[in-house]
Motif scaffolding. Structure first.
Motif, PDB file in Angstrom:
ATOM      1  N   PHE A  37      42.675  60.306  41.280  1.00 47.04           N
ATOM      2  CA  PHE A  37      43.586  61.393  41.603  1.00 47.04           C
ATOM      3  C   PHE A  37      43.514  61.948  43.022  1.00 47.04           C
ATOM      4  N   VAL A  38      42.359  62.283  43.508  1.00 47.50           N
ATOM      5  CA  VAL A  38      42.302  63.052  44.754  1.00 47.50           C
ATOM      6  C   VAL A  38      42.012  62.193  45.979  1.00 47.50           C
ATOM      7  N   PHE A  39      40.830  61.556  46.006  1.00 43.61           N
ATOM      8  CA  PHE A  39      40.453  60.859  47.237  1.00 43.61           C
ATOM      9  C   PHE A  39      41.347  59.654  47.506  1.00 43.61           C
ATOM     10  N   SER A  40      41.729  58.909  46.479  1.00 43.18           N
ATOM     11  CA  SER A  40      42.610  57.753  46.684  1.00 43.18           C
ATOM     12  C   SER A  40      43.940  58.201  47.281  1.00 43.18           C
ATOM     13  N   ALA A  41      44.498  59.304  46.761  1.00 42.89           N
ATOM     14  CA  ALA A  41      45.763  59.824  47.292  1.00 42.89           C
ATOM     15  C   ALA A  41      45.578  60.363  48.712  1.00 42.89           C
ATOM     16  N   TYR A  42      44.447  61.003  48.974  1.00 43.50           N
ATOM     17  CA  TYR A  42      44.137  61.496  50.323  1.00 43.50           C
ATOM     18  C   TYR A  42      44.074  60.329  51.305  1.00 43.50           C
ATOM     19  N   PHE A  43      43.427  59.235  50.882  1.00 40.88           N
ATOM     20  CA  PHE A  43      43.299  58.064  51.758  1.00 40.88           C
ATOM     21  C   PHE A  43      44.661  57.454  52.075  1.00 40.88           C
ATOM     22  N   THR A  44      45.479  57.234  51.046  1.00 40.62           N
ATOM     23  CA  THR A  44      46.758  56.556  51.263  1.00 40.62           C
ATOM     24  C   THR A  44      47.763  57.425  52.008  1.00 40.62           C
ATOM     25  N   LYS A  45      47.717  58.728  51.771  1.00 35.55           N
ATOM     26  CA  LYS A  45      48.729  59.616  52.345  1.00 35.55           C
ATOM     27  C   LYS A  45      48.321  60.201  53.697  1.00 35.55           C
ATOM     28  N   THR A  46      47.002  60.332  53.939  1.00 36.11           N
ATOM     29  CA  THR A  46      46.547  61.057  55.128  1.00 36.11           C
ATOM     30  C   THR A  46      45.709  60.208  56.084  1.00 36.11           C
ATOM     31  N   VAL A  47      44.830  59.370  55.535  1.00 36.68           N
ATOM     32  CA  VAL A  47      43.937  58.575  56.379  1.00 36.68           C
ATOM     33  C   VAL A  47      44.633  57.317  56.896  1.00 36.68           C
ATOM     34  N   ALA A  48      45.326  56.606  56.011  1.00 33.31           N
ATOM     35  CA  ALA A  48      46.025  55.376  56.403  1.00 33.31           C
ATOM     36  C   ALA A  48      47.288  55.692  57.197  1.00 33.31           C
ATOM     37  N   SER A  49      47.816  54.676  57.876  1.00 33.02           N
ATOM     38  CA  SER A  49      49.011  54.858  58.712  1.00 33.02           C
ATOM     39  C   SER A  49      50.253  55.138  57.881  1.00 33.02           C
ATOM     40  N   SER A  50      50.317  54.546  56.676  1.00 35.37           N
ATOM     41  CA  SER A  50      51.459  54.756  55.788  1.00 35.37           C
ATOM     42  C   SER A  50      50.997  54.627  54.348  1.00 35.37           C
ATOM     43  N   VAL A  51      51.828  55.098  53.424  1.00 38.85           N
ATOM     44  CA  VAL A  51      51.495  55.007  52.004  1.00 38.85           C
ATOM     45  C   VAL A  51      51.369  53.554  51.586  1.00 38.85           C
ATOM     46  N   GLU A  52      52.269  52.693  52.101  1.00 39.51           N
ATOM     47  CA  GLU A  52      52.251  51.273  51.737  1.00 39.51           C
ATOM     48  C   GLU A  52      50.979  50.599  52.236  1.00 39.51           C
ATOM     49  N   GLU A  53      50.610  50.878  53.504  1.00 35.97           N
ATOM     50  CA  GLU A  53      49.380  50.284  54.049  1.00 35.97           C
ATOM     51  C   GLU A  53      48.166  50.796  53.289  1.00 35.97           C
ATOM     52  N   GLY A  54      48.141  52.096  53.004  1.00 33.43           N
ATOM     53  CA  GLY A  54      47.024  52.673  52.270  1.00 33.43           C
ATOM     54  C   GLY A  54      46.890  52.084  50.879  1.00 33.43           C
ATOM     55  N   THR A  55      48.025  51.895  50.204  1.00 35.52           N
ATOM     56  CA  THR A  55      48.013  51.292  48.867  1.00 35.52           C
ATOM     57  C   THR A  55      47.456  49.883  48.919  1.00 35.52           C
ATOM     58  N   GLY A  56      47.893  49.108  49.916  1.00 32.30           N
ATOM     59  CA  GLY A  56      47.425  47.733  50.059  1.00 32.30           C
ATOM     60  C   GLY A  56      45.933  47.654  50.345  1.00 32.30           C
ATOM     61  N   LEU A  57      45.446  48.478  51.267  1.00 29.65           N
ATOM     62  CA  LEU A  57      44.026  48.458  51.624  1.00 29.65           C
ATOM     63  C   LEU A  57      43.151  48.950  50.468  1.00 29.65           C
ATOM     64  N   TRP A  58      43.624  49.976  49.774  1.00 32.40           N
ATOM     65  CA  TRP A  58      42.887  50.489  48.616  1.00 32.40           C
ATOM     66  C   TRP A  58      42.794  49.416  47.524  1.00 32.40           C
ATOM     67  N   GLY A  59      43.900  48.724  47.303  1.00 30.26           N
ATOM     68  CA  GLY A  59      43.920  47.654  46.305  1.00 30.26           C
ATOM     69  C   GLY A  59      42.998  46.504  46.683  1.00 30.26           C
ATOM     70  N   LEU A  60      42.982  46.145  47.969  1.00 33.92           N
ATOM     71  CA  LEU A  60      42.104  45.071  48.430  1.00 33.92           C
ATOM     72  C   LEU A  60      40.635  45.448  48.257  1.00 33.92           C
ATOM     73  N   THR A  61      40.300  46.683  48.568  1.00 30.87           N
ATOM     74  CA  THR A  61      38.918  47.142  48.423  1.00 30.87           C
ATOM     75  C   THR A  61      38.488  47.139  46.960  1.00 30.87           C
ATOM     76  N   LEU A  62      39.364  47.576  46.083  1.00 29.67           N
ATOM     77  CA  LEU A  62      39.068  47.525  44.648  1.00 29.67           C
ATOM     78  C   LEU A  62      38.848  46.089  44.183  1.00 29.67           C
TER      79      LEU A  62
END
Length: 426
Positions: A37-62
């Motif tokens: 809920f919180v940190f994953s959304a923070y990473f994709t929406k705020t840390v990464a350049s875009s939601v799509e890039e954040g989603t992709g990087l988060w998925g790859l790390t998982l």
């Protein structure tokens, strides 16, 4: 005198069972707050350049962490059976997860923090998941097989309650106030970054009862660490050869491989989907997480009796069918209100699917190989776990649509359910 002894024994047994369940309360803050809920959304929406890039990087790390989990879990589980040191392994892995989670505080709202965030999360996630192997392997020694479903369900339900309380604390004390406590700077996202240290403290405090009150068999001290790992590896390889011949255990592991991949992907991307497709704010996301935990916790507790009375396999199949039926409208609707309605209904069946799966294995596994079996349980849940997030991430990027990506989850859940039908449980 004998009556007093029996009363004391019963009290110790009850205390051990509640202490075991309390660990579920302790560790559930990590997947609830950090993964979903919180940190994953923070990473994709705020840390990464875009939601799509954040989603992709988060998925790859998982996916990468899932490969490590799949490789290590069976060997370490089999090794624990040789020397019976499940609590020692669990304490070590719990400490690693707690430390890495606390360090997430240093992930700032900048692209420069992406690598740090992904490394810390990957290590914490691996430690968390392998730790669950040893936690689960303590279950069969606490109650008779006729009550496994209830204790497993109570633990899962208490886990959801723990996630609920942790989310509520974060929402009402750190995210919602216009002026956060501890002089946290909202412009630097400190009111969100604080979730790392908070989850770490939560995990550390509430895991203590298990290590004090839950009993464990006598340790075979004459075995060296090298001998333990060697014997564990040999035992695991022998088990793999046995599973090749088929049988209920083999089919169960294959079935779980698929439907758990779907559920794990749902947990990892549920919050991301809510934010990216339905526009939930962080505050709304926390409220959604609280509501989902209430729903899932109620489902776990209610279905715990159904598990013991009607069967663990039947409980999982009912949950899978319900998830498939309720998952389809969640991919089509555009209304935020309808999203809440169908998501909360679906939440009722997530807990029972997980809890009853744990009970199935506790009933099928030989007592002398319980650690190894729960290692394979984690293996079956992770060996293909890189596929779910990878396919979701790929579909999201190719079609520029989170809906298309989330649709891949139902495929995995459906295949797993179809295979589970063929499993015979005495």
């Amino acid at each position: 005198m004998e009556r007093e002894f029996l009363a004391k024994k019963m009290n110790n047994e009850r205390s051990a069972r509640w202490a075991w369940c309390t660990y579920d309360w302790a560790n559930s803050a990590f997947p609830t707050v950090i993964v979903t809920f919180v940190f994953s959304a923070y990473f994709t929406k705020t840390v990464a350049s875009s939601v799509e890039e954040g989603t992709g990087l988060w998925g790859l790390t998982l996916s990468l962490s899932a490969i490590v989990i799949a490789a290590l879990s069976p060997v370490l589980g089999a090794a624990a059976d040789q020397k019976v040191q499940r609590k020692t392994y669990l304490a070590f892995l719990t400490a690693i997860c707690i430390i890495c989670t606390a360090l997430l505080w240093f992930v700032k709202p900048s692209n420069d923090s992406m690598i740090l965030a992904l490394i810390l999360f990957a290590v914490a996630n691996v430690a968390f998941e392998i730790g669950v192997v040893f936690y689960n392997s303590l279950l069969p020694g606490l109650v008779p097989k006729t009550h496994l479903g209830r204790l497993s369900g109570w633990g899962w339900g208490l886990g959801y309650a723990g996630g609920l309380v942790a989310l509520a604390i974060i929402l009402f004390f750190f995210i919602k106030p216009s002026t956060p406590p501890l002089s946290l700077n909202k412009d630097a996202a400190e009111h969100i970054r604080i979730v790392g240290p908070l989850v770490a403290i939560w995990f550390a405090i509430f895991s203590i009862p298990l290590f004090i009150l839950v009993p464990e068999k006598q340790v075979r001290k004459h075995l060296s660490a090298t001998s333990v790992m060697s014997a564990g590896l040999k035992s695991m390889l022998h088990t793999f050869k046995t599973l090749k011949n088929g049988g209920p255990l083999a089919r169960f592991f294959i079935a779980r491989m698929f439907y758990t991949d779907g559920l794990n992907t749902l947990f990892a991307f549920g919050g991301i989907y809510a934010v990216g497709t339905f526009g939930l704010t962080f505050e709304s996301l926390i409220i959604f997480g609280v509501a989902m935990n209430i729903s899932a916790g109620l489902g776990s507790v209610l279905f715990s009796w159904i598990d013991d009375y009607f069967g663990s396999k039947e409980t999982v199949l009912v949950a899978i069918i319900a998830i498939l039926i309720l998952g389809i409208p969640l991919l089509i609707i555009t209304s935020v209100k309808l999203f809440w309605f169908f998501a909360l209904l679906l939440g009722l069946f997530i807990g029972p699917a997980q809890s009853a799966s744990r009970t199935i294995l506790a009933k099928l596994a030989p007592d002398e190989k319980i650690g190894e079996m729960f290692g394979l349980f984690a293996f079956s849940g992770r060996i293909t776990a890189f596929i779910g997030p990878s396919i979701l991430a790929l579909a999201t990027m190719v079609f520029s649509s989170q809906r298309v990506g989330m649709a891949t989850i139902l495929m995995f859940v459906g295949i797993g359910g179809a295979i589970l039908i063929t499993v015979k449980i005495k």
